[in-house]
Design an enzyme around this catalytic site. Sequence first.
Site, PDB file in Angstrom:
ATOM      1  N   PHE A 196       0.847  -1.193   0.000  1.00  0.00           N
ATOM      2  CA  PHE A 196       0.000   0.000   0.000  1.00  0.00           C
ATOM      3  C   PHE A 196       0.885   1.247   0.000  1.00  0.00           C
ATOM      4  O   PHE A 196       2.064   1.184   0.337  1.00  0.00           O
ATOM      5  CB  PHE A 196      -0.913   0.035   1.228  1.00  0.00           C
ATOM      6  CG  PHE A 196      -1.970  -1.041   1.269  1.00  0.00           C
ATOM      7  CD1 PHE A 196      -2.462  -1.621   0.113  1.00  0.00           C
ATOM      8  CD2 PHE A 196      -2.486  -1.457   2.486  1.00  0.00           C
ATOM      9  CE1 PHE A 196      -3.439  -2.613   0.156  1.00  0.00           C
ATOM     10  CE2 PHE A 196      -3.465  -2.442   2.551  1.00  0.00           C
ATOM     11  CZ  PHE A 196      -3.938  -3.018   1.385  1.00  0.00           C
ATOM     12  N   ASN A 197       0.282   2.385  -0.311  1.00  0.00           N
ATOM     13  CA  ASN A 197       1.058   3.628  -0.260  1.00  0.00           C
ATOM     14  C   ASN A 197       1.649   3.859   1.124  1.00  0.00           C
ATOM     15  O   ASN A 197       2.741   4.384   1.240  1.00  0.00           O
ATOM     16  CB  ASN A 197       0.181   4.818  -0.663  1.00  0.00           C
ATOM     17  CG  ASN A 197      -0.016   4.878  -2.161  1.00  0.00           C
ATOM     18  OD1 ASN A 197      -0.763   4.093  -2.724  1.00  0.00           O
ATOM     19  ND2 ASN A 197       0.685   5.779  -2.819  1.00  0.00           N
ATOM     20  N   GLU A 198       0.899   3.496   2.166  1.00  0.00           N
ATOM     21  CA  GLU A 198       1.443   3.568   3.524  1.00  0.00           C
ATOM     22  C   GLU A 198       0.933   2.426   4.380  1.00  0.00           C
ATOM     23  O   GLU A 198      -0.221   2.000   4.248  1.00  0.00           O
ATOM     24  CB  GLU A 198       1.085   4.887   4.217  1.00  0.00           C
ATOM     25  CG  GLU A 198       2.155   5.952   4.137  1.00  0.00           C
ATOM     26  CD  GLU A 198       2.021   6.831   2.921  1.00  0.00           C
ATOM     27  OE1 GLU A 198       2.959   7.586   2.636  1.00  0.00           O
ATOM     28  OE2 GLU A 198       0.972   6.745   2.240  1.00  0.00           O
ATOM     29  N   THR A 199       1.820   1.952   5.242  1.00  0.00           N
ATOM     30  CA  THR A 199       1.454   1.056   6.333  1.00  0.00           C
ATOM     31  C   THR A 199       1.873   1.755   7.627  1.00  0.00           C
ATOM     32  O   THR A 199       2.968   2.319   7.702  1.00  0.00           O
ATOM     33  CB  THR A 199       2.148  -0.309   6.193  1.00  0.00           C
ATOM     34  OG1 THR A 199       1.704  -0.916   4.967  1.00  0.00           O
ATOM     35  CG2 THR A 199       1.803  -1.229   7.350  1.00  0.00           C
TER      36      THR A 199
END
Length: 299
Positions: free
Chosen positions: A45-48
């Site tokens: 994902f774009n961020e975790t």
Amino acid sequence: MKTITVYHYDAFSREPYMGNPAGVVLNGDDLTDAEMQEIAFKVGFNETAFPVKSDVADLRIRFFTPGHEMNLCGHATMATVYALKSKGLLGEKTELTIETNAGILPISINTAVDGEILITMKQAPPEFKEYTGSKEDLANSIGLKESDFHAELPILYGSTGTWTLLVPIKQLDAFQKMKPNNKQFPEILKEMPNSSVHPFCLETYDPNADMHARHFSSPYSGTIEDAVTGTASGVMGAFYAKYINNNFIGHLNLIVEQGQEIEKDGRVSVQVSKISESVDIQIIGNAVYVKEFEILLEN
């Protein structure tokens, strides 16, 4: 070998698989930096986000793209706070502080009559820096012509916690034509080679929205496009207050829409408070649980 449970939430939407996906890993205190980075890479994902203990705030949140750690991430903050609240890990708390690499930021949690959890997140103070690079090269790097840029609004780097290049676009139909070549960004963005690129315009699909945007990631992050961006929406609110409607004093409520071109449909509410020259930015959003899955760490 370690097995890690990752919770998938979609932020800035009430509908699963819309909005912006974020991974949340609740046992961040048990992980090393290298393990957090490995998890974020495998999740993709774009961020975790990894909530961990803090000595200076109610909790600390660390944010990782597949490629590196970020100072701040709006949508992953929404996902993390929603996860903690909905799992009962915050108790009755409705006000808390989070430590981030962009500073300590206050969070408010409100539960609507229908049970929806709305999260208000204060952003870092707005900053802007001049872009002096080639507009033609910048346009080419996102699949546009320089004539697609808004002639009267400046292209600027902006931050309310994370730097992005704000690119005002003349018309909404240009957003369907955009094709980012992220690898070109660092040589074009000479002042800030790590910056993302955030084109936006004042035309919208939703008549209730004030601005429309897309968000193209830095090539170092390991992703290409962010579906719905919280911090970039916050800095759009600051840009709006400074360059589009700089006469107002008081409070301004804006709605930013994003994600429509990639079959997502997110909304970020941005609150701008302006007293004399001081501007405060808050974003308001929600999240929805999608699923959980496991990641196996190699080491």
